[in-house]
Design a protein around this motif. Structure first.
Motif, PDB file in Angstrom:
ATOM      1  N   THR A   1      45.540  45.589  48.313  1.00  0.00           N
ATOM      2  CA  THR A   1      44.733  44.518  47.742  1.00  0.00           C
ATOM      3  C   THR A   1      45.385  43.998  46.464  1.00  0.00           C
ATOM      4  O   THR A   1      46.069  44.736  45.751  1.00  0.00           O
ATOM      5  CB  THR A   1      43.293  44.969  47.428  1.00  0.00           C
ATOM      6  N   GLN A   2      45.167  42.710  46.194  1.00  0.00           N
ATOM      7  CA  GLN A   2      45.701  42.065  44.998  1.00  0.00           C
ATOM      8  C   GLN A   2      44.719  41.006  44.518  1.00  0.00           C
ATOM      9  O   GLN A   2      44.909  39.814  44.751  1.00  0.00           O
ATOM     10  CB  GLN A   2      47.072  41.429  45.267  1.00  0.00           C
ATOM     11  N   PRO A   3      43.650  41.404  43.834  1.00  0.00           N
ATOM     12  CA  PRO A   3      42.754  40.399  43.250  1.00  0.00           C
ATOM     13  C   PRO A   3      43.494  39.541  42.225  1.00  0.00           C
ATOM     14  O   PRO A   3      44.343  40.033  41.472  1.00  0.00           O
ATOM     15  CB  PRO A   3      41.668  41.244  42.579  1.00  0.00           C
ATOM     16  N   ILE A   4      43.164  38.263  42.219  1.00  0.00           N
ATOM     17  CA  ILE A   4      43.718  37.320  41.259  1.00  0.00           C
ATOM     18  C   ILE A   4      42.552  36.779  40.428  1.00  0.00           C
ATOM     19  O   ILE A   4      41.467  36.521  40.967  1.00  0.00           O
ATOM     20  CB  ILE A   4      44.496  36.204  41.978  1.00  0.00           C
ATOM     21  N   HIS A   5      42.754  36.620  39.122  1.00  0.00           N
ATOM     22  CA  HIS A   5      41.647  36.373  38.198  1.00  0.00           C
ATOM     23  C   HIS A   5      41.743  34.970  37.614  1.00  0.00           C
ATOM     24  O   HIS A   5      42.774  34.595  37.046  1.00  0.00           O
ATOM     25  CB  HIS A   5      41.685  37.408  37.079  1.00  0.00           C
ATOM     26  N   PHE A   6      40.671  34.217  37.741  1.00  0.00           N
ATOM     27  CA  PHE A   6      40.633  32.824  37.303  1.00  0.00           C
ATOM     28  C   PHE A   6      39.698  32.651  36.111  1.00  0.00           C
ATOM     29  O   PHE A   6      38.608  33.238  36.071  1.00  0.00           O
ATOM     30  CB  PHE A   6      40.167  31.914  38.440  1.00  0.00           C
ATOM     31  N   SER A   7      40.087  31.782  35.186  1.00  0.00           N
ATOM     32  CA  SER A   7      39.281  31.498  34.002  1.00  0.00           C
ATOM     33  C   SER A   7      38.249  30.399  34.254  1.00  0.00           C
ATOM     34  O   SER A   7      37.709  29.830  33.308  1.00  0.00           O
ATOM     35  CB  SER A   7      40.199  31.077  32.845  1.00  0.00           C
ATOM     36  N   VAL A   8      37.987  30.113  35.505  1.00  0.00           N
ATOM     37  CA  VAL A   8      37.003  29.102  35.906  1.00  0.00           C
ATOM     38  C   VAL A   8      36.210  29.647  37.086  1.00  0.00           C
ATOM     39  O   VAL A   8      36.682  30.538  37.800  1.00  0.00           O
ATOM     40  CB  VAL A   8      37.682  27.774  36.306  1.00  0.00           C
ATOM     41  N   PRO A   9      34.992  29.125  37.313  1.00  0.00           N
ATOM     42  CA  PRO A   9      34.272  29.502  38.533  1.00  0.00           C
ATOM     43  C   PRO A   9      34.879  28.792  39.736  1.00  0.00           C
ATOM     44  O   PRO A   9      34.905  27.564  39.786  1.00  0.00           O
ATOM     45  CB  PRO A   9      32.839  29.033  38.263  1.00  0.00           C
ATOM     46  N   MET A  10      35.376  29.553  40.685  1.00  0.00           N
ATOM     47  CA  MET A  10      36.022  28.991  41.877  1.00  0.00           C
ATOM     48  C   MET A  10      34.970  28.831  42.969  1.00  0.00           C
ATOM     49  O   MET A  10      34.839  29.656  43.874  1.00  0.00           O
ATOM     50  CB  MET A  10      37.155  29.906  42.330  1.00  0.00           C
ATOM     51  N   TRP A  11      34.206  27.742  42.882  1.00  0.00           N
ATOM     52  CA  TRP A  11      33.067  27.568  43.786  1.00  0.00           C
ATOM     53  C   TRP A  11      33.493  27.355  45.226  1.00  0.00           C
ATOM     54  O   TRP A  11      32.830  27.830  46.146  1.00  0.00           O
ATOM     55  CB  TRP A  11      32.216  26.387  43.335  1.00  0.00           C
ATOM     56  N   GLY A  12      34.593  26.622  45.442  1.00  0.00           N
ATOM     57  CA  GLY A  12      34.985  26.341  46.821  1.00  0.00           C
ATOM     58  C   GLY A  12      33.873  25.635  47.566  1.00  0.00           C
ATOM     59  O   GLY A  12      33.374  24.591  47.135  1.00  0.00           O
ATOM     60  N   GLU A  13      33.437  26.219  48.682  1.00  0.00           N
ATOM     61  CA  GLU A  13      32.348  25.638  49.464  1.00  0.00           C
ATOM     62  C   GLU A  13      30.979  26.145  49.026  1.00  0.00           C
ATOM     63  O   GLU A  13      29.959  25.763  49.596  1.00  0.00           O
ATOM     64  CB  GLU A  13      32.570  25.941  50.948  1.00  0.00           C
ATOM     65  N   LEU A  14      30.951  27.016  48.015  1.00  0.00           N
ATOM     66  CA  LEU A  14      29.676  27.541  47.522  1.00  0.00           C
ATOM     67  C   LEU A  14      28.966  26.503  46.666  1.00  0.00           C
ATOM     68  O   LEU A  14      29.593  25.641  46.053  1.00  0.00           O
ATOM     69  CB  LEU A  14      29.917  28.811  46.693  1.00  0.00           C
ATOM     70  N   GLU A  15      27.646  26.619  46.588  1.00  0.00           N
ATOM     71  CA  GLU A  15      26.885  25.719  45.729  1.00  0.00           C
ATOM     72  C   GLU A  15      27.140  26.085  44.270  1.00  0.00           C
ATOM     73  O   GLU A  15      26.927  27.225  43.857  1.00  0.00           O
ATOM     74  CB  GLU A  15      25.390  25.857  46.027  1.00  0.00           C
ATOM     75  N   PRO A  16      27.630  25.137  43.451  1.00  0.00           N
ATOM     76  CA  PRO A  16      27.863  25.452  42.041  1.00  0.00           C
ATOM     77  C   PRO A  16      26.569  25.866  41.334  1.00  0.00           C
ATOM     78  O   PRO A  16      25.511  25.271  41.550  1.00  0.00           O
ATOM     79  CB  PRO A  16      28.404  24.142  41.475  1.00  0.00           C
TER      80      PRO A  16
END
Length: 488
Positions: A315-330
């Motif tokens: 596994t290799q989680p990658i960490h973002f400084s923003v909410p990565m909503w994608g297809e999810l409801e913000p």
């Protein structure tokens, strides 16, 4: 003068074009997209703007039955720089055992001892690879939280041991993206014949030898000839060109009315990819803030083994400084994402043509999460990301609270979450596998088996995906591929 056509100005193709030109070969470099004039390409904080843009091939898979029946978006670069113009610039060599496995299973001459010096040379030559940049406050806290979770802090994951949490090594200089196009090919562009906005339909084969390529189709067809043809169009683009050329599984080509030039059953097979699944947090004590110019929204990642007995991290989680909503409801506009990641997939898919024309999209089947072991590993990674978010460096310092999957999703229901949310890690490989067996599309010198004067030099030749991001291995393949071409 010896001449060569290089199809694709991405990570591998730009390197091949530079090395051949430096050696006195007359190179025609063909890129389906345009030049990298979009400012979002060069500012690492704006990479997200490039998905679904004019610079993205905007591929989608067929519905994935083991991933919620969804069609997964596969961004691929359609621009000088290729996918290295769209990605997060993360430089990961992979594990030594990845390449030793290649060598052991038939890609002879591709062991770690063979490829490690090439990585080192790239990193000390034209392409800047660095972790000498300031961490965003949230990224520093994520690293601290991962250590609180029990992970070692690894100051150099490219130093021989992947395990642990690390600041990402990236190809960046002075807050701007550097890719192989800008580092290798663009500086000597006047030495090349560069055709942009021109899509290659197929390779021209006469008497068993590649003699050129066809640009466009129908009345718009134009032929470009050369002594050698090198396909560097990527794990999706290259097999598509081969199949339209009549090089592929004969029964599939016959069904589409494409004359069979070479029955090569392996073309388009062995497709696989890394996958991600999001764990998104809001912060109640202080805001993360919006992306800042020149600062990537991802600066850290970790490598972890989801179960005992594994030879390398899976596994290799990658960490973002923003909410990565994608297809999810913000749910809000501020926060951060710990994107769980699977990097040793067992599932294998395929790519097929839907028709012989440029406008006929390929049928891309990742077989995402088809193998239960993949779902298990990605679910374990999600659970780990949830735990990291509860550690004091995030929960107390930032007031981090989990938004997705959310408190209503217990850990034993995470597999369903993974299947509903898994997306590509942008690391498709394997569709023109190299090897020494009858099913291999290219031999260990990257020559297409059964066709003289034709090579494949890109991520499609990887027999198995390395443990980590694929940009560095694709660059290494470009350097070695150029050497093979020059050696004859």
């Amino acid at each position: 003068m010896r001449s060569a056509i290089v199809v694709g100005a991405g990570t591998s193709g730009a390197i091949v074009a530079r090395r051949l030109s430096d050696a006195g070969v007359a190179v025609t470099l063909i890129e389906a997209g345009g030049y990298d004039t979009n400012p979002a390409i060069h500012d690492p904080s704006r990479a997200g703007e490039l998905w679904h843009s004019a610079e993205d091939w905007d591929f989608f898979t067929v519905p994935q039955p083991h991933a919620g029946g969804r069609r997964l978006h596969l961004p691929r670069g359609k621009v000088t720089g290729g996918s290295h113009a769209l990605n997060a610039m993360i430089w990961v060599r992979g594990a030594a055992s990845d390449y030793d496995r290649w060598d052991r299973e038939g890609a002879t001459g591709w062991s770690w001892a063979d490829v490690e010096p090439v990585f080192a040379a790239i990193e000390n030559d034209l392409l800047p690879v660095t972790d000498d940049y300031p961490l965003s406050p949230i990224q520093a806290s994520i690293i601290e939280a991962a250590v609180q979770e029990g992970l070692p802090h690894n100051p150099n994951y490219n130093g021989g041991v992947l395990d642990g949490v690390s600041q990402e090594q990236v190809t960046m200089r002075d807050g701007r993206r550097v890719n192989t196009w800008t580092a290798y090919a663009q500086p000597i562009a006047e030495q090349l014949t560069i055709l942009t906005g021109r899509e290659v339909h197929s390779v021209i084969v006469h008497d068993g030898r590649a003699v050129g390529v066809r640009l466009g189709e129908g009345e718009e067809t134009e032929e470009v000839r050369a002594d050698e043809v090198i396909l560097a169009a990527g794990a999706i683009g290259t097999p598509v060109i081969l199949l339209r050329s009549g090089i592929g599984p004969a029964d599939e080509l016959d069904a589409l009315g494409i004359p069979v030039v070479l029955d090569a059953p392996g073309v388009g097979r062995n497709l696989h990819d890394h996958l991600l699944s999001p764990v998104i947090f809001a912060t109640g004590k202080k805001p993360v803030g919006p992306p800042q110019p020149g600062v990537s929204v991802t600066q850290s990642h970790l490598f972890w083994r989801s179960r005992e007995g594994l030879p390398e991290p899976d596994t290799q989680p990658i960490h973002f400084s923003v909410p990565m909503w994608g297809e999810l409801e913000p749910r809000g506009s501020d926060g951060f994402t710990l994107m769980a990641g699977l990097v040793t997939p067992y599932s294998r898919g395929s790519l097929r043509l839907t028709g012989p024309g440029l406008a006929d999209p390929p049928a891309i089947d990742l077989a995402a999460l088809e193998d239960q072991r993949d779902a298990d590993a990605l679910a374990a990674s999600v659970r780990q990301c949830r735990r990291i978010g509860t550690r004091p460096a995030l929960a107390e310092e930032w007031g981090a609270t989990e938004v997705y999957p959310g408190p209503d999703v217990p850990d034993d229901a995470v597999e369903d979450w993974v299947r509903r949310t898994a997306i590509t890690y942008h690391h498709q490989v394997g569709t023109c596998r190299m090897g020494s067996d009858a099913e291999a599309v290219v031999d260990p010198q990257l020559r297409v088996r059964g066709i003289d004067g034709l090579r494949v030099v890109d991520a499609s030749v990887m027999p198995t995906v390395p443990t980590g991001n694929t940009n560095a291995p694709a660059a290494m393949i470009g350097e070695r591929g150029a050497r093979f071409v020059l050696a004859g």
